[in-house]
Design an enzyme around this catalytic site. Structure first.
Site, PDB file in Angstrom:
ATOM      1  N   ARG A 105       0.823  -1.201   0.000  1.00 15.31           N
ATOM      2  CA  ARG A 105       0.000   0.000   0.000  1.00 15.31           C
ATOM      3  C   ARG A 105       0.859   1.255   0.000  1.00 15.31           C
ATOM      4  NH1 ARG A 105      -1.884   0.876   4.359  1.00 15.31           N
ATOM      5  NH2 ARG A 105      -1.011  -0.824   5.606  1.00 15.31           N
ATOM      6  N   LYS A 129      -8.429  -2.401   1.231  1.00 15.23           N
ATOM      7  CA  LYS A 129      -8.314  -1.516   2.383  1.00 15.23           C
ATOM      8  C   LYS A 129      -9.075  -0.209   2.177  1.00 15.23           C
ATOM      9  CE  LYS A 129      -5.957  -4.149   5.090  1.00 15.23           C
ATOM     10  NZ  LYS A 129      -6.655  -4.752   6.264  1.00 15.23           N
ATOM     11  N   HIS A 166     -10.617  -3.998  12.818  1.00 14.64           N
ATOM     12  CA  HIS A 166      -9.513  -4.595  12.070  1.00 14.64           C
ATOM     13  C   HIS A 166      -9.077  -5.830  12.848  1.00 14.64           C
ATOM     14  CE1 HIS A 166      -5.217  -4.348  10.290  1.00 14.64           C
ATOM     15  NE2 HIS A 166      -6.022  -4.964   9.463  1.00 14.64           N
ATOM     16  N   SER A 208      -1.077  -5.955   9.860  1.00 12.16           N
ATOM     17  CA  SER A 208      -0.510  -6.957   8.959  1.00 12.16           C
ATOM     18  C   SER A 208       0.818  -7.445   9.513  1.00 12.16           C
ATOM     19  CB  SER A 208      -0.307  -6.359   7.562  1.00 12.16           C
ATOM     20  OG  SER A 208      -1.533  -6.001   6.995  1.00 12.16           O
ATOM     21  N   LYS A 242      -2.695 -12.190  12.630  1.00 10.03           N
ATOM     22  CA  LYS A 242      -4.159 -12.201  12.636  1.00 10.03           C
ATOM     23  C   LYS A 242      -4.731 -13.329  11.788  1.00 10.03           C
ATOM     24  CE  LYS A 242      -6.114  -8.542  11.074  1.00 10.03           C
ATOM     25  NZ  LYS A 242      -4.827  -8.170  10.503  1.00 10.03           N
ATOM     26  N   THR A 243      -4.262 -13.404  10.547  1.00 10.61           N
ATOM     27  CA  THR A 243      -4.780 -14.428   9.633  1.00 10.61           C
ATOM     28  C   THR A 243      -4.394 -15.825  10.113  1.00 10.61           C
ATOM     29  OG1 THR A 243      -4.693 -12.922   7.750  1.00 10.61           O
ATOM     30  CG2 THR A 243      -4.698 -15.271   7.252  1.00 10.61           C
ATOM     31  N   ASP A 250      -9.776 -10.786   8.856  1.00 13.98           N
ATOM     32  CA  ASP A 250      -9.213  -9.432   8.828  1.00 13.98           C
ATOM     33  C   ASP A 250     -10.176  -8.301   9.187  1.00 13.98           C
ATOM     34  OD1 ASP A 250      -6.977  -7.719   8.357  1.00 13.98           O
ATOM     35  OD2 ASP A 250      -7.824  -7.179   6.425  1.00 13.98           O
ATOM     36  N   ARG A 293       1.480 -12.446  -1.291  1.00 14.03           N
ATOM     37  CA  ARG A 293       0.143 -12.633  -0.726  1.00 14.03           C
ATOM     38  C   ARG A 293      -0.666 -13.647  -1.519  1.00 14.03           C
ATOM     39  NH1 ARG A 293      -1.709  -9.578   3.986  1.00 14.03           N
ATOM     40  NH2 ARG A 293      -0.133  -7.960   4.315  1.00 14.03           N
TER      41      ARG A 293
END
Length: 632
Positions: free
Chosen positions: A185, A330, A349, A367, A371-372, A386, A451
């Site tokens: 990003r 996002k 989030h 990120s 989390k994932t 997410d 990713r």
């Protein structure tokens, strides 16, 4: 006699009369009257096609159109003919692509321009905003823009492989693609329109992620994006949903120039059924992804050739100068951070999963914090990895897919994610063997931010629909680059709010441009880059919901212990999973604890399967450093 002899030879006989074959051998002659059981014609009925194009057209049958409106309701498309429905749909898309000041909407037609020979019926329309004679007509108004509408993954594979350089099918069937120069990003290039509606509602100024732009500049960039998209022979249009809670669902339309982007959003947003598409109508929010085309750097507020612009009043987003698909994901998350709190719904989030007894856990984190990985647990149902909402109805996933980091991915450590990388999945910026197409997930030649985007149902234990009851545990994940936070600590409600607003973690390499190694950061609500209102607005809502529903807060460090990055070791995933398992089971709630001298963090003295010496940071670094860290 000759006939019987021919039959013995399968309907053929050798003759020594007449001309000879090559090298003096007798010629073979066929006896049509022979009734051989050995050589027979098994080709069946000849095909009906007269030409090769006709044959190809017979290969695919027309998709059946739904006839029953969803939920038995009569909608805007329910009582009209298929042709009129197609026209209304195209008029809606033409309106989305229309210039606001200069000309009519583009002439749009469904279908791939490369397949005109396959007998496509051209249903086309144009959307008139103004009298074209008053403004003149541009070249784009004289051509058709072909709309590839809600294509299936198989169709998008074909488009990507044929037309997008750098697209390949991996050994497991995933689509490997490149995001261009941007592999993460670009938060410094994100802009939000400041107008009468947003001036007093959004968080502006120091510390805010919202960099302002005016309405005029947004329209300049919108015009640039729309002109670019209309100049193409074809564009991809996805009509999809956000939020699995049907009471608070948002309709989104994504207009893009790449099959990669269309497939990415097909996976990441909620996929409508054919019946739901009949009722789709006008979208609540539209994305114009012209990322292959740069913005004009001489335009006011532009600081580079990249610009990601949100206009919340117009419910539109424009992307210029970056092909990184995560900007769309996002960007929509930011939109939900604005729309949901206005409905008294907390946007989060976070990852979310649910035990077999209905106990729900939320995982907050940026990120790279896990989390994932941690929310994807084969012993629990996955609600999402997410983005979520917490309403009076409980929790619901905003998305229809997962966006997992792939760097150093292995089947042993993360089997569910590994197995999800198959046909239909998009893998970004990965490196693979040129012959076998086997992906090397340890390879960082393109970027560390590799990713995989896949539909949530690719996870075997995904809970469909992705909704659940009110959470029992709220887990705040931090990737501590200095190795001074304990692997886990139990928090009071006040401590939970403090750490939620502080959002300490480290930016992990590859998640943003220019990040090569972890850097300490404080990200409000564990997602400051995406929130639209002041952090205290979200914290107050979280506190209220946790108190009302009796949820417990936990701070879990997935970063380093026994020293900082470069000298210490990252806490093993196996240890972190043991900690999370103890939280889920309730064992950790009743464990023995010691308190730190500063802020009174409660640290368990032992956890089954986790070395006791790493539970207390003072065993691995000096108490002075730990106290200093908590005081800053």
């Amino acid at each position: 006699m000759a006939q019987n002899k021919a039959a013995e030879n399968g309907g053929f006989s050798f003759t020594r009369t007449g001309s000879m074959g090559r090298q003096g051998l007798p010629k073979i002659q066929t006896h049509p009257e022979a009734t051989s059981e050995v050589c027979h014609d098994d080709s069946g009925t000849p095909v009906k096609a007269k030409t090769i194009d006709e044959l190809h057209s017979l290969q695919k049958k027309k998709s059946s159109q739904p006839t029953t409106p969803i939920n038995g309701k009569q909608g805007s498309f329910a009582a009209i003919s298929e042709e009129d429905r197609q026209k209304q749909q195209l008029q809606s898309i033409s309106a989305s692509l229309a210039s606001l000041t200069r000309e009519t909407g583009p002439k749009v037609v469904k279908g791939d321009p490369a397949r005109k020979s396959e007998g496509q019926k051209a249903t086309h329309v144009e959307h008139h905003l103004y009298d074209a004679s008053l403004f003149g007509v541009s070249d784009s108004a004289l051509k058709f823009t072909h709309i590839l509408y809600n294509l299936s993954p198989a169709e998008l594979y074909e488009q990507a492989i044929k037309y997008e350089k750098g697209s390949f099918i991996t050994a497991t069937g995933a689509l490997a693609t490149l995001s261009g120069a941007k592999t993460g990003r670009s938060p410094r290039d994100k802009r939000v329109v400041k107008d009468e509606e947003t001036e007093n509602e959004l968080w502006w100024g120091k510390g805010s992620p919202n960099i302002e732009m005016d309405e005029h500049t947004f329209l300049v960039n919108r015009e640039r994006a729309v002109d670019y998209l209309n100049s193409l022979d074809k564009v991809y249009v996805n009509d999809q949903f956000l939020n699995w809670d049907p009471e608070h669902r948002i309709k989104v339309r994504i207009v893009s120039a790449r099959a990669y982007h269309s497939l990415f959003m097909h996976n990441m947003c909620i996929r409508p059924t054919p019946e739901e598409l009949l009722e789709f109508g006008t979208p609540d929010f539209t994305i114009y992804n012209a990322g292959q085309f740069p913005c004009n750097r001489y335009t006011h507020y532009m600081t580079s050739s990249t610009s990601v612009d949100l206009n919340l009043s117009r419910r539109e987003m424009v992307i210029l100068g970056t092909q990184y698909a995560g900007e769309m994901k996002k960007g929509l998350f930011s939109v939900m951070h604005y729309l949901m709190p206005k409905r008294q719904i907390l946007s989060l989030h976070s990852g979310c999963n649910m035990g077999k007894d209905g106990d729900v856990a939320l995982f907050f984190g940026l990120s790279g914090t896990g989390k994932t990985t941690l929310s994807t647990d084969h012993n629990r149902y996955l609600i999402g990895d997410d983005e979520h909402c917490w309403s009076n109805n409980g929790v619901s996933n905003i998305e229809g897919g997962c966006y997992a980091k792939c760097i150093d991915l292995s089947k042993d450590k993360e089997p569910d994610i590994w197995n999800a990388i198959k046909f239909g999945t998009v893998v970004e910026n990965v490196v693979f063997d040129e012959h076998t197409r086997e992906v090397d997930y340890s390879e960082k030649s393109v970027t560390e931010n590799t990713r995989a985007a896949y539909p949530i149902e690719y996870i075997p234990n995904a809970k469909i629909p992705c909704v659940g009851p009110h959470p029992k545990n709220v887990i705040l994940l931090a990737c501590d680059a200095f190795g001074v936070l304990p692997p886990v600590s139990k928090l009071s409600l006040a401590q939970t709010m403090y750490h939620f607003i502080s959002g300490y973690t480290a930016l992990v390499a590859g998640t943003e441009d220019g990040i090569k190694e972890p850097q300490a950061t404080f990200s409000a609500c564990f997602g400051a880059a995406f929130i639209m209102m002041h952090p205290t607005r979200y914290a107050a809502m979280l506190s209220e919901k946790m108190q009302k529903h009796g949820a417990t807060g936990w701070l879990v460090n997935t970063g380093w212990s026994a020293g900082r990055y470069g000298t210490g070791n990252r806490i093993k995933l196996a240890y972190t999973r043991k900690i999370i398992d103890a939280i889920h089971s309730g064992r950790l709630l009743n464990a023995s604890y010691t308190k730190t001298e500063v802020f009174g963090l409660e640290i368990p003295t032992e956890i089954e399967g986790v070395p006791s010496e790493i539970l207390d940071p003072t065993n691995t670094v000096s108490s002075l450093i730990f106290i200093w860290f908590l005081l800053i």
